[in-house]
Design a protein around this motif. Structure first.
Motif, PDB file in Angstrom:
ATOM      1  N   GLY A 101       0.802  -1.217   0.000  1.00 45.24           N
ATOM      2  CA  GLY A 101       0.000   0.000   0.000  1.00 45.24           C
ATOM      3  C   GLY A 101       0.832   1.263   0.000  1.00 45.24           C
ATOM      4  N   TRP A 102       2.158   1.149  -0.077  1.00 46.04           N
ATOM      5  CA  TRP A 102       3.049   2.302  -0.065  1.00 46.04           C
ATOM      6  C   TRP A 102       3.635   2.527  -1.453  1.00 46.04           C
ATOM      7  N   CYS A 103       3.514   3.742  -1.957  1.00 42.67           N
ATOM      8  CA  CYS A 103       4.032   4.068  -3.286  1.00 42.67           C
ATOM      9  C   CYS A 103       4.440   5.538  -3.301  1.00 42.67           C
ATOM     10  N   PRO A 104       5.695   5.825  -3.640  1.00 45.61           N
ATOM     11  CA  PRO A 104       6.130   7.222  -3.693  1.00 45.61           C
ATOM     12  C   PRO A 104       5.299   8.062  -4.671  1.00 45.61           C
ATOM     13  N   MET A 105       4.913   7.502  -5.803  1.00 50.52           N
ATOM     14  CA  MET A 105       4.116   8.255  -6.774  1.00 50.52           C
ATOM     15  C   MET A 105       2.735   8.570  -6.202  1.00 50.52           C
TER      16      MET A 105
END
Length: 72
Positions: free
Chosen positions: A55-59
């Motif tokens: 569930g973690w995404c820089p974008m």
């Protein structure tokens, strides 16, 4: 059959759009300019897998900060 709601933009939908542009662009550059651009394609794919599992995404964080998917 699942159909995504296209009446509004969510962060997740924007992530798919940006990832698709990045993948298509890096594959074209990999075929025309240099094959090392394909490493970027692999990176985008790895980040999509990471997003689906954690569930973690820089974008997604960046798109959320610029206001994508927020009601006005």
């Amino acid at each position: 059959m699942y159909k995504l709601n296209t009446s509004k933009w969510s962060v997740e939908r924007a992530v798919y759009l940006v990832a698709g542009i990045f993948v298509l662009g890096s594959v074209i550059l990999g075929c025309i300019v240099h094959e090392y651009f394909l490493y970027f394609t692999a990176f985008v794919g790895a980040m999509l897998i990471n997003f689906s599992l954690t569930g973690w995404c820089p974008m997604a964080i960046l798109l959320d900060k610029v206001g994508v998917g927020k009601e006005k």
